[in-house]
Write an enzyme that holds these catalytic residues in place. Sequence first.
Site, mmCIF file in Angstrom:
data_model
loop_
_atom_site.group_PDB
_atom_site.id
_atom_site.type_symbol
_atom_site.label_atom_id
_atom_site.label_comp_id
_atom_site.label_asym_id
_atom_site.label_seq_id
_atom_site.Cartn_x
_atom_site.Cartn_y
_atom_site.Cartn_z
ATOM 1 C CD GLU A 5 -3.132 -1.074 0.487
ATOM 2 O OE1 GLU A 5 -3.108 -0.168 -0.469
ATOM 3 O OE2 GLU A 5 -4.049 -2.002 0.410
ATOM 4 C CG HIS B 273 -4.341 -0.845 5.952
ATOM 5 N ND1 HIS B 273 -5.953 -0.751 5.866
ATOM 6 C CD2 HIS B 273 -4.224 -1.900 5.152
ATOM 7 C CE1 HIS B 273 -6.254 -1.923 5.449
ATOM 8 N NE2 HIS B 273 -5.394 -2.987 4.978
ATOM 9 C CG HIS C 289 -7.262 -6.398 7.396
ATOM 10 N ND1 HIS C 289 -6.661 -7.500 6.890
ATOM 11 C CD2 HIS C 289 -7.243 -5.344 6.794
ATOM 12 C CE1 HIS C 289 -5.979 -6.957 5.650
ATOM 13 N NE2 HIS C 289 -6.261 -5.557 5.589
ATOM 14 C CG HIS D 149 -9.503 -3.900 2.635
ATOM 15 N ND1 HIS D 149 -8.758 -3.322 1.314
ATOM 16 C CD2 HIS D 149 -8.451 -4.261 3.279
ATOM 17 C CE1 HIS D 149 -7.468 -3.499 1.678
ATOM 18 N NE2 HIS D 149 -7.341 -3.927 2.799
HETATM 19 O O1 2HA Z 1 -0.543 -5.172 3.275
HETATM 20 O O2 2HA Z 1 -3.695 -5.167 4.087
HETATM 21 O O3 2HA Z 1 -4.281 -4.117 2.057
HETATM 22 C C1 2HA Z 1 -1.539 -6.002 3.242
HETATM 23 C C2 2HA Z 1 -2.770 -5.244 3.393
HETATM 24 C C3 2HA Z 1 -3.260 -4.740 1.926
HETATM 25 ZN ZN ZN Z 2 -5.584 -4.454 4.224
#
Ligand code: 2HA
Ligand code: ZN
Length: 269
Positions: A119, A142, A144, A214
Amino acid sequence: MKSILENRPGLAHEVNQVAEVAGYLWQKGWAERNGGNITVNITEYVDDEIRALAPISEVKQIGAVMPHLKGCYFFCKGTNKRMRDLARWPMENGSVIRILDDCASYVIIADNPVAPTSELPSHLGVHNYLISIGSPYKASVHTHPIELIAMTHSPKFLEKDVATKVLWSMIPETKAFCPRGLGIIPYKLPSSVELGNATIKELEDYDVVMWEKHGIFSVDVDVMAAFDQIDVLNKSALIYIAAKSMGFEPDGMSDEQMKEMSVAFNLPK
Ligand code: 2HA
Ligand code: ZN
């Protein structure tokens, strides 16, 4: 081999914070396999000796021109590296990159030639934007987060500020510590230029944005603060889900209670 962190307590502190947050992301179950990424603008810690370091990679293209990143340095999680490994061995699972003078390419300078996150274009685009507006924000995360992602599987939470209002109303601290709320970006291909551009646009109004089905993207002064914003939002999502699984729709704080709290904490809106 000598680490770039040696005798540089400021820089070592930043990288240790990245490692600490990476551990939290793993423990929370938000960072399966190589999921998520972290980048930190570390330019303020760069001295003449670092500026003189020879590259340990070839020149790589970013894929876009980032006019405000000339001469900037970033610590980046490595692509395909695990957060749980970054937590224990940050310099083996992440690296320091230097943006070159064309503002469109970079080299890795330390400690190991670990290729940065998939990313990277979105992260660097965000840092370029933050500098352009004179923001003090240096870190982007970032990850999840399970419950927040689950909410994006319902169309009602994809409408502007619907999720923000529900999450803020679960517990007073959420608005206090995530005062700009949660932006929403409709589903886009991971690592795409479109996702990066949509993220930058949404960060004009929010510090934290959801990528539908995502994950989440957060910016703040440092990596711990960027993590905290995600953490308080996901805590609210957990309270919402706990109430729902007890079989009722939670009332949420009333508009009056929200208003009272916003005045007391000197928050926007
Ligand atoms: O790097 O989460 O969106 C792995 C991720 C990409
Ligand atoms: Zn991701």
